[in-house]
Design an enzyme around this catalytic site. Structure first.
Site, short mmCIF file in Angstrom:
data_model
loop_
_atom_site.label_atom_id
_atom_site.label_comp_id
_atom_site.label_asym_id
_atom_site.label_seq_id
_atom_site.Cartn_x
_atom_site.Cartn_y
_atom_site.Cartn_z
N TRP A 51 18.02 6.23 -19.28
CA TRP A 51 16.64 6.52 -19.63
C TRP A 51 15.62 5.79 -18.75
CZ3 TRP A 51 15.67 6.88 -25.65
CH2 TRP A 51 16.53 7.84 -26.19
N GLU A 120 4.32 -1.82 -10.15
CA GLU A 120 4.29 -2.02 -11.61
C GLU A 120 3.67 -3.36 -11.93
OE1 GLU A 120 8.01 -0.99 -13.54
OE2 GLU A 120 8.28 0.68 -12.17
N HIS A 237 7.28 -2.89 -24.77
CA HIS A 237 6.64 -2.15 -23.67
C HIS A 237 5.26 -1.71 -24.16
CE1 HIS A 237 5.81 0.63 -20.45
NE2 HIS A 237 6.89 0.22 -19.82
N ARG A 283 3.45 -7.55 -18.28
CA ARG A 283 3.64 -6.72 -19.46
C ARG A 283 3.25 -7.41 -20.77
NH1 ARG A 283 9.24 -3.66 -19.23
NH2 ARG A 283 8.14 -2.55 -17.59
N HIS A 344 11.37 -2.87 -26.48
CA HIS A 344 11.84 -2.26 -25.24
C HIS A 344 13.03 -2.97 -24.60
CE1 HIS A 344 11.54 -0.04 -21.50
NE2 HIS A 344 11.34 -1.15 -20.80
N GLU A 368 21.85 -6.15 -19.73
CA GLU A 368 20.90 -6.59 -20.76
C GLU A 368 21.55 -7.44 -21.85
OE1 GLU A 368 18.17 -3.45 -21.84
OE2 GLU A 368 17.42 -4.61 -23.55
N ARG A 379 10.06 -10.56 -18.99
CA ARG A 379 10.71 -9.94 -17.83
C ARG A 379 9.70 -9.20 -16.96
NH1 ARG A 379 12.92 -4.64 -16.85
NH2 ARG A 379 12.21 -4.10 -18.94
P1 FAD Z 1 22.89 0.03 -21.26
O1 FAD Z 1 22.43 0.89 -20.17
O2 FAD Z 1 22.11 0.00 -22.50
O3 FAD Z 1 24.39 0.45 -21.59
C1 FAD Z 1 25.09 -0.14 -22.65
C2 FAD Z 1 26.32 0.66 -22.92
O4 FAD Z 1 27.13 -0.05 -23.84
C3 FAD Z 1 26.06 2.02 -23.53
O5 FAD Z 1 26.87 2.94 -22.86
C4 FAD Z 1 26.53 1.87 -24.98
O6 FAD Z 1 27.03 3.06 -25.52
C5 FAD Z 1 27.63 0.84 -24.81
N1 FAD Z 1 27.92 0.05 -26.02
C6 FAD Z 1 27.05 -0.57 -26.85
N2 FAD Z 1 27.69 -1.20 -27.84
C7 FAD Z 1 29.01 -0.98 -27.62
C8 FAD Z 1 30.19 -1.35 -28.30
N3 FAD Z 1 30.17 -2.07 -29.44
N4 FAD Z 1 31.39 -0.96 -27.80
C9 FAD Z 1 31.45 -0.20 -26.67
N5 FAD Z 1 30.36 0.20 -26.00
C10 FAD Z 1 29.16 -0.19 -26.46
N6 FAD Z 1 14.62 -1.37 -16.31
C11 FAD Z 1 14.27 -1.38 -15.01
O7 FAD Z 1 14.64 -2.31 -14.28
N7 FAD Z 1 13.55 -0.35 -14.48
C12 FAD Z 1 13.11 0.70 -15.22
O8 FAD Z 1 12.48 1.60 -14.72
C13 FAD Z 1 13.44 0.71 -16.60
N8 FAD Z 1 13.02 1.72 -17.41
C14 FAD Z 1 13.44 1.76 -18.71
C15 FAD Z 1 13.07 2.86 -19.50
C16 FAD Z 1 13.56 2.96 -20.79
C17 FAD Z 1 13.15 4.13 -21.64
C18 FAD Z 1 14.41 1.95 -21.30
C19 FAD Z 1 14.94 2.06 -22.69
C20 FAD Z 1 14.75 0.85 -20.53
C21 FAD Z 1 14.27 0.75 -19.23
N9 FAD Z 1 14.59 -0.34 -18.43
C22 FAD Z 1 14.23 -0.34 -17.11
C23 FAD Z 1 15.54 -1.35 -18.90
C24 FAD Z 1 16.93 -1.01 -18.34
O9 FAD Z 1 17.10 0.39 -18.35
C25 FAD Z 1 18.03 -1.65 -19.15
O10 FAD Z 1 17.78 -3.01 -19.35
C26 FAD Z 1 19.37 -1.53 -18.41
O11 FAD Z 1 19.58 -0.21 -18.03
C27 FAD Z 1 20.50 -2.03 -19.29
O12 FAD Z 1 21.69 -1.66 -18.70
P2 FAD Z 1 23.06 -2.13 -19.33
O13 FAD Z 1 24.13 -1.54 -18.49
O14 FAD Z 1 23.05 -3.58 -19.53
O15 FAD Z 1 23.06 -1.48 -20.79
C1 SIN Z 2 8.81 1.49 -16.94
O1 SIN Z 2 9.09 2.42 -16.19
O2 SIN Z 2 7.69 1.24 -17.36
C2 SIN Z 2 9.92 0.61 -17.41
C3 SIN Z 2 10.18 -0.41 -16.39
C4 SIN Z 2 10.98 -1.54 -16.96
O3 SIN Z 2 11.18 -1.64 -18.16
O4 SIN Z 2 11.37 -2.38 -16.15
#
Ligand code: FAD
Ligand code: SIN
Length: 521
Positions: A51, A120, A237, A283, A344, A368, A379
């Site tokens: 997303w 940003e 956010h 932010r 967020h 995350e 952040r």
């Molecule tokens: P996630 O992408 O959340 O993936 C976690 C995975 O773990 C998922 O597949 C889930 O199903 C799985 N999971 C969870 N619990 C379990 C469990 N118990 N057992 C097995 N699997 C599990 N950051 C930026 O730097 N730039 C951006 O432009 C930006 N835009 C964003 C926009 C939105 C709408 C959001 C919500 C966040 C945004 N962020 C952005 C933040 C960033 O997207 C996230 O911090 C980052 O993608 C987290 O990645 P991740 O791999 O740690 O976790």
């Molecule tokens: C956004 O596009 O505003 C999200 C960026 C971020 O959470 O880092």
């Protein structure tokens, strides 16, 4: 080792929990060293990563440098960043971008055929690379899924959630998982478990996150004995769509980067009164300014206006936001967008060192779910996707060098536990409780109320406080950390302690069975 399988267990060299950017990238890196199992409670395309909108920060433009990126990150973090983690993050950013490109990610370009850097909040330069306009996450994840699926060293288990780590309280040797539909349990054994389960903002009623972000990895690690840090720092956010049906959808900060204005209920622009960078302030400042404007006016939203910007540009550059708003009856090129803050990003999480190692042997964390300290108390936008890549690579480097001190198979040969039902308590009121009492501005009395209501939820489910489910445990850690931090800093605002206090330039860490620890890093 080759994959060792039977009907109730699987063994591999690396076990990766989570399939967002951190998990998928870790899997690809780990596949160079051995067999990899990726476990995801959702389907592979479902994650916060998919997303992501604005993009990924990296100082690769001619007028930029990792030192400037470092400065901006430290300034946003309000004195609480782990400087070494930020140095690593900003210096290894160009390598992370090259890795994405070599996997097949294509970044958007300008008319001159050069990378089109977005801007940003809090960034002193245009340094945010994006892909697919504002569909950056989807674009990254679709490429990584292809690479993972075609890799014979990686096997993927979808719709199967980790419910407990297997550990003997000094060492982790895998996880117990349950399939979402069949409810069948599975033991996943590995000497190296990498936690990449994402954040916890999805626990809040009003959130930008998908339902997968419920902080389970934090609870799992805590239960197994790992240290958890900075749980009071939930980032809100500033601009999530606010409409009557309650649906939220992120309106990227990149839109403000292109010049959009924030207007209050009276239609007046207010951010220049709060910060010299106006709508592009960090932010935490924008979110709290919006909160103040809403409180003063008694309104439940403010407005983001793009009316002075070129409509064709907006439709092209922010196609998914344009279309999502249009589906809700809002044409963003001719109507201001009603927006309000929403939970967020979880800054806190499982405490790691600079190699993504947790305090529990055999367990690494990245993305995350982890708390490297790189984000401090707030952040910087678009540093999160970057952190996923930089620290997933480091986790794999460290894990692949991990030498087993004793025979792994013998020590992990545990009986298949029957799932402890307390991990699965369903509490529909939790999101409301967090929104109301652990939201953008907290107070002692509100947090005490939250603590009591959480205990009442436990009681209603016939559970003692030591039997909290994973979601309740994470909520409880947020509440307790927010109570302890008697100051306002970054994303943590206390109405009863409105100022930043230098005595609080320290982190709060929790570990099962121990008193909270206060760390200066
Ligand atoms: P996630 O992408 O959340 O993936 C976690 C995975 O773990 C998922 O597949 C889930 O199903 C799985 N999971 C969870 N619990 C379990 C469990 N118990 N057992 C097995 N699997 C599990 N950051 C930026 O730097 N730039 C951006 O432009 C930006 N835009 C964003 C926009 C939105 C709408 C959001 C919500 C966040 C945004 N962020 C952005 C933040 C960033 O997207 C996230 O911090 C980052 O993608 C987290 O990645 P991740 O791999 O740690 O976790
Ligand atoms: C956004 O596009 O505003 C999200 C960026 C971020 O959470 O880092």
């Amino acid at each position: 080792m080759a994959f060792v399988k039977n009907s109730t267990s699987i063994e591999s060299d690396f076990l990766i929990l989570g399939s967002g950017l951190a998990g998928l990238f870790a899997a690809l890196c780990a596949s160079r060293h051995g067999t990899v199992t990726v476990l995801s409670k959702s389907g592979l395309p479902e994650s916060s990563s998919s997303w992501a909108q604005g993009g990924i920060a990296a100082a690769i433009a001619a007028d930029d440098s990792p030192a400037l990126h470092l400065e901006d990150t430290l300034r946003a973090g309000r004195g609480l960043c782990n400087r070494q983690a930020v140095e690593i993050l900003t210096q290894e950013a160009p390598l992370a971008i090259q890795s994405l490109q070599s996997l097949g990610v294509v970044f958007d370009q300008n008319a001159a055929g050069e990378i089109d850097f977005g801007r940003e909040g809090g960034h002193s330069r245009r340094r945010v690379l994006h892909s697919g306009g504002s569909a950056t996450g989807e674009s990254f994840i679709s490429v990584l899924i292809r690479r993972v699926r075609e890799n014979p060293q990686i096997q993927v288990l979808e719709n199967t959630g980790a419910v407990d780590l297997m550990s003997d309280s000094t060492r982790c040797f895998g996880t117990i998982a349950t399939h979402a539909e069949t409810k069948k349990n599975l033991l996943l054994r590995s000497p190296r478990t990498i936690l990449a389960t994402g954040g916890a903002a999805g626990l809040f009623e009003r959130t930008t996150n998908p339902p997968t972000s419920t902080g389970e990895g934090i609870a799992l690690a805590y239960r197994a004995g790992a240290e958890v840090m900075d749980m009071e720092f939930m980032q809100f956010h500033p601009t999530a769509l606010h409409i009557k049906n309650g649906k939220t959808f992120l309106i990227s900060e990149a839109i403000r980067g292109e010049g959009a204005y924030l207007l209050n209920a009276k239609g007046c622009r207010f951010m220049p009164d709060y910060h010299e960078l106006a709508e592009l302030a960090p932010r935490d400042i924008v979110a709290s300014a919006i909160y103040k404007e809403m409180t003063t006016a008694g309104s439940d939203c403010v407005y983001l206006s793009l009316l002075h910007l070129d409509a064709n540009f907006i439709r092209r550059r922010f196609t998914n936001i344009y279309e999502s708003c249009l589906a809700q009856g809002i044409d963003i090129t001719s109507q201001p967008i009603p927006v309000a803050p929403a939970a967020h990003y979880m800054i806190g999480g499982v405490r790691t060192d600079l190699q993504a190692k947790t305090s529990l042997e055999g367990l690494w964390a990245c993305g995350e779910v982890a708390c490297t300290g790189a984000h401090g108390a707030n952040r910087l936008a678009s540093n999160s996707l970057l952190e996923c890549l930089v620290f997933a690579r480091r986790a794999v480097e460290s894990a692949s060098e991990y030498l087993l001190k004793q025979d792994f198979t013998a020590s992990s040969d545990q009986p298949l536990n029957i799932l402890n039902e307390s991990h699965l308590i369903h509490t529909p009121d939790l999101g409301k409780l967090l929104n109301e009492y652990v939201g953008i501005v907290r107070s002692h009395s509100g947090l005490i109320e939250a603590r009591q209501r959480l205990l009442a939820i436990m009681k209603a489910n016939h559970k003692s406080s030591s039997e909290m489910g994973n979601h309740q445990l994470v909520a409880s850690m947020m509440i307790e950390a927010a109570l302890l931090r008697q100051e306002s800093r970054g994303v943590h605002l206390r109405s009863d302690f409105p100022a930043e206090n230098p005595d609080w330039q320290k982190h709060i860490a929790f570990q099962k069975g121990k008193e909270p620890r206060f760390l200066c890093i």
